[in-house]
Scaffold this active site. Structure first.
Site, PDB file in Angstrom:
ATOM      1  N   SER A  44       0.831  -1.209   0.000  1.00 12.83           N
ATOM      2  CA  SER A  44       0.000   0.000   0.000  1.00 12.83           C
ATOM      3  C   SER A  44       0.861   1.253   0.000  1.00 12.83           C
ATOM      4  CB  SER A  44      -0.937   0.006   1.214  1.00 12.83           C
ATOM      5  OG  SER A  44      -0.178   0.020   2.407  1.00 12.83           O
ATOM      6  N   ASN A  45       2.063   1.154   0.563  1.00 14.08           N
ATOM      7  CA  ASN A  45       2.936   2.327   0.611  1.00 14.08           C
ATOM      8  C   ASN A  45       4.375   1.909   0.301  1.00 14.08           C
ATOM      9  OD1 ASN A  45       3.700   4.968   0.994  1.00 14.08           O
ATOM     10  ND2 ASN A  45       3.853   4.799   3.220  1.00 14.08           N
ATOM     11  N   LEU A  69      -2.386  -7.533   6.487  1.00 14.09           N
ATOM     12  CA  LEU A  69      -2.472  -8.047   7.869  1.00 14.09           C
ATOM     13  C   LEU A  69      -3.816  -7.745   8.527  1.00 14.09           C
ATOM     14  CD1 LEU A  69       1.078  -7.000   9.076  1.00 14.09           C
ATOM     15  CD2 LEU A  69       0.334  -9.345   8.705  1.00 14.09           C
ATOM     16  N   PHE A  91       6.646  -3.764  11.379  1.00 21.33           N
ATOM     17  CA  PHE A  91       6.716  -2.392  10.862  1.00 21.33           C
ATOM     18  C   PHE A  91       5.413  -1.963  10.197  1.00 21.33           C
ATOM     19  CE2 PHE A  91      11.163  -3.895  10.479  1.00 21.33           C
ATOM     20  CZ  PHE A  91      11.800  -2.904  11.220  1.00 21.33           C
ATOM     21  N   LYS A  95       1.796   5.807   8.345  1.00 23.44           N
ATOM     22  CA  LYS A  95       2.678   6.645   9.167  1.00 23.44           C
ATOM     23  C   LYS A  95       2.618   8.146   8.883  1.00 23.44           C
ATOM     24  CE  LYS A  95       6.606   6.148   6.088  1.00 23.44           C
ATOM     25  NZ  LYS A  95       8.002   5.869   5.903  1.00 23.44           N
ATOM     26  N   SER A 136       7.606   5.118  18.348  1.00 19.92           N
ATOM     27  CA  SER A 136       8.107   6.424  17.930  1.00 19.92           C
ATOM     28  C   SER A 136       8.297   7.340  19.127  1.00 19.92           C
ATOM     29  CB  SER A 136       7.088   7.036  16.969  1.00 19.92           C
ATOM     30  OG  SER A 136       7.373   8.395  16.754  1.00 19.92           O
ATOM     31  N   TYR A 161      -2.218   9.011  14.312  1.00 23.92           N
ATOM     32  CA  TYR A 161      -1.028   8.184  14.070  1.00 23.92           C
ATOM     33  C   TYR A 161      -0.264   7.974  15.377  1.00 23.92           C
ATOM     34  CZ  TYR A 161       3.943   7.496  13.414  1.00 23.92           C
ATOM     35  OH  TYR A 161       5.229   7.050  13.575  1.00 23.92           O
ATOM     36  N   LYS A 165       0.545   4.453  18.034  1.00 24.98           N
ATOM     37  CA  LYS A 165       1.807   3.955  18.616  1.00 24.98           C
ATOM     38  C   LYS A 165       1.643   3.767  20.127  1.00 24.98           C
ATOM     39  CE  LYS A 165       3.984   3.643  14.807  1.00 24.98           C
ATOM     40  NZ  LYS A 165       4.227   2.310  14.242  1.00 24.98           N
ATOM     41  N   PHE A 190      13.666   7.976  16.947  1.00 29.20           N
ATOM     42  CA  PHE A 190      13.679   9.419  16.766  1.00 29.20           C
ATOM     43  C   PHE A 190      13.521   9.672  15.255  1.00 29.20           C
ATOM     44  CE2 PHE A 190      13.899  11.432  20.906  1.00 29.20           C
ATOM     45  CZ  PHE A 190      13.734  10.288  21.658  1.00 29.20           C
ATOM     46  N   LEU A 212      11.439  16.246   6.719  1.00 25.70           N
ATOM     47  CA  LEU A 212      12.424  17.244   6.306  1.00 25.70           C
ATOM     48  C   LEU A 212      13.414  16.737   5.246  1.00 25.70           C
ATOM     49  CD1 LEU A 212      13.713  20.042   6.722  1.00 25.70           C
ATOM     50  CD2 LEU A 212      15.080  19.040   8.560  1.00 25.70           C
ATOM     51  N   GLY A 309       1.306  21.299  15.487  1.00 23.86           N
ATOM     52  CA  GLY A 309       1.653  20.018  16.113  1.00 23.86           C
ATOM     53  C   GLY A 309       3.145  19.813  16.306  1.00 23.86           C
TER      54      GLY A 309
HETATM   55  C1  UD1 Z   1       7.299  13.668  12.073  1.00 21.59           C
HETATM   56  C2  UD1 Z   1       6.003  13.412  12.768  1.00 21.59           C
HETATM   57  C3  UD1 Z   1       6.197  12.327  13.790  1.00 21.59           C
HETATM   58  C4  UD1 Z   1       6.690  11.061  13.099  1.00 21.59           C
HETATM   59  C5  UD1 Z   1       7.972  11.388  12.355  1.00 21.59           C
HETATM   60  C6  UD1 Z   1       8.391  10.198  11.513  1.00 21.59           C
HETATM   61  C7  UD1 Z   1       4.778  15.538  12.662  1.00 21.59           C
HETATM   62  C8  UD1 Z   1       4.277  16.708  13.441  1.00 21.59           C
HETATM   63  N1  UD1 Z   1       5.519  14.650  13.350  1.00 21.59           N
HETATM   64  O1  UD1 Z   1       8.226  14.067  13.055  1.00 21.59           O
HETATM   65  O2  UD1 Z   1       5.001  12.066  14.470  1.00 21.59           O
HETATM   66  O3  UD1 Z   1       6.943  10.069  14.051  1.00 21.59           O
HETATM   67  O4  UD1 Z   1       7.756  12.486  11.466  1.00 21.59           O
HETATM   68  O5  UD1 Z   1       9.601  10.441  10.887  1.00 21.59           O
HETATM   69  O6  UD1 Z   1       4.521  15.427  11.493  1.00 21.59           O
HETATM   70  N2  UD1 Z   1      10.401  20.670   8.611  1.00 21.59           N
HETATM   71  C9  UD1 Z   1      10.496  21.831   7.869  1.00 21.59           C
HETATM   72  N3  UD1 Z   1      10.081  21.779   6.579  1.00 21.59           N
HETATM   73  C10 UD1 Z   1       9.574  20.654   5.990  1.00 21.59           C
HETATM   74  C11 UD1 Z   1       9.492  19.477   6.765  1.00 21.59           C
HETATM   75  C12 UD1 Z   1       9.907  19.526   8.086  1.00 21.59           C
HETATM   76  O7  UD1 Z   1      10.932  22.860   8.358  1.00 21.59           O
HETATM   77  O8  UD1 Z   1       9.203  20.702   4.811  1.00 21.59           O
HETATM   78  C13 UD1 Z   1      10.866  20.691  10.005  1.00 21.59           C
HETATM   79  C14 UD1 Z   1       9.777  20.370  11.010  1.00 21.59           C
HETATM   80  O9  UD1 Z   1       9.113  21.532  11.425  1.00 21.59           O
HETATM   81  C15 UD1 Z   1      10.605  19.732  12.130  1.00 21.59           C
HETATM   82  C16 UD1 Z   1      11.783  19.079  11.414  1.00 21.59           C
HETATM   83  O10 UD1 Z   1      11.853  19.696  10.137  1.00 21.59           O
HETATM   84  O11 UD1 Z   1      11.104  20.725  12.961  1.00 21.59           O
HETATM   85  C17 UD1 Z   1      11.613  17.598  11.230  1.00 21.59           C
HETATM   86  O12 UD1 Z   1      10.348  17.377  10.636  1.00 21.59           O
HETATM   87  P1  UD1 Z   1       9.900  15.898  10.188  1.00 21.59           P
HETATM   88  O13 UD1 Z   1      10.932  15.299   9.327  1.00 21.59           O
HETATM   89  O14 UD1 Z   1       8.516  16.016   9.621  1.00 21.59           O
HETATM   90  O15 UD1 Z   1       9.894  15.066  11.533  1.00 21.59           O
HETATM   91  P2  UD1 Z   1       9.092  15.328  12.891  1.00 21.59           P
HETATM   92  O16 UD1 Z   1       8.253  16.514  12.836  1.00 21.59           O
HETATM   93  O17 UD1 Z   1      10.089  15.254  14.000  1.00 21.59           O
END
Ligand code: UD1
Length: 350
Positions: A44-45, A69, A91, A95, A136, A161, A165, A190, A212, A309
């Protein structure tokens, strides 16, 4: 490639979601460590091409079964046809945080029904049975203290989500009380990033990435015009959020070590939780700067409003995993970003 001979007998490991991002890297590590692996995935993903990538790395036959599953009869058949499954690394789950707010019922159904169906079959087993759960750091929310250790209180989940967990861990804990053979390790990840150094497997985000690092590499590859940095008014060194970015290969290895740990443990049933991170926090701007350094190109980004969030800072206290499992992250942020960029260039044929 030289495969290590596994010293743990009867070690056929079911890897659910084994073609996903973390599942595929963990399957490679398991096989390289001499475990026999059955991968199930409902695609699916994920893509069948991931299986080809895994095979290129390990050059060894792998059993793959396409299976949902959520379908309890399929899970029953899986265990009946493979009575020698002696452990599960689970896994398979949806997500995407944002999507889970739009489709909460689907998230609860997919993430929890799958877990319950697995536990029903495991309940029929007589011997001690290792189960590794993919959890997570999201369970901690914004922790009151940094770095975050495993005793930090669980905060109300920010999303369906995240709640799956938390509830998943609770289900496992309750199942363990009643079950005579379950040994559970819940790994609270993390922020996993990067790809296998071979360039054969990596992250394949579905649609526009929310995380990110894939957004950075896709922007550098020209898929997006610019990256939005979500907020620079947080109380951190440069105003951007802090996270603990862990190389996917280090994370995959933690699963194998955790599996050995519970398999060899002299205890009939147990429930253990470990934080899996590097112990080091990096801001969003630090990640961008590091990416620019390793790629030799400047990244087009702009400061945007905060994302709903998001928490200010999270990084792991890894002392428990270091001490009890004998595991620690070995690869740097630079190495993780080099592998992520190599992977992005490969899939974009750059
Ligand atoms: C996110 C999820 C978290 C999940 C994890 C899995 C949210 C709020 N949290 O965590 O529940 O377990 O992914 O990997 O979605 N950022 C930017 N620009 C972007 C994308 C992200 O600035 O385009 C920043 C975010 O604000 C954050 C950091 O990069 O500060 C990391 O973001 P991300 O990779 O989405 O991870 P989490 O937010 O920690």
């Amino acid at each position: 490639m030289q495969l290590k001979k596994n010293t743990i007998s009867n070690s056929k490991i079911l890897v659910t979601g084994g073609l996903g991002y973390i599942g595929s890297h963990t399957s490679v590590e398991l096989i390289q460590q001499g475990f026999e692996v059955i991968i199930v995935d409902d695609l699916s993903n994920s893509s069948p091409s991931v299986l080809e990538g895994i095979k290129k790395i390990i050059d060894y036959p792998i059993t793959f079964i396409e299976l949902d599953l959520k379908d309890k009869n399929s899970v029953k058949d899986l265990f009946e046809l493979n009575p020698d499954i002696s452990g599960v690394i689970h896994f398979a789950a949806s997500k995407a945080v944002g999507e889970s707010r739009i489709k909460p019922i689907e998230y609860y159904e997919n993430n929890l029904v799958s877990l319950i169906n697995l536990l029903k079959e495991i309940d029929k087993k007589g011997d001690s049975f290792p189960f590794i759960f993919s959890s997570s750091c999201t369970v901690y929310g914004q922790a009151d203290q940094l770095p975050i250790n495993e005793l930090a209180p669980i905060k109300k989940a920010e999303s369906p989500y995240g709640n799956t967990k938390q509830v998943g861990e609770e289900i496992l804990f309750d199942a363990l009380i009643a079950n005579k053979c379950l040994r559970v390790v819940s790994l609270r990840y993390f922020n996993p990033i990067g790809a296998h150094p071979s360039g054969e497997i990596g992250e394949l985000p579905n649609g526009k990435p929310q995380n990110l690092v894939p957004f950075i590499t896709q922007t550098a590859a020209g898929i997006h015009k610019k990256l939005s940095v979500f907020g620079n008014d947080y109380p951190t060194i440069d105003g951007t959020c802090i996270r603990d970015y862990i190389h996917i290969v280090d994370l995959a290895k933690a699963h194998v070590i955790a599996l050995r740990h519970i398999t060899l443990k002299n205890q009939v049933k147990s429930f253990e939780v470990f934080n899996i991170g590097t112990g080091k926090g990096s801001t969003v701007l630090e990640v961008i700067k590091t990416f620019e350094k390793i790629s030799g190109q400047s990244l087009n980004y702009e400061i945007s409003p905060r994302r709903k969030g998001d928490i200010t800072a999270a990084y792991a206290d890894t002392r428990k995993a270091n001490k009890v499992l004998g595991w620690e992250a070995e690869l740097s942020l630079e190495e993780a970003l080099i592998s992520a960029w190599k992977w992005e260039k490969k899939i974009r044929e750059l």
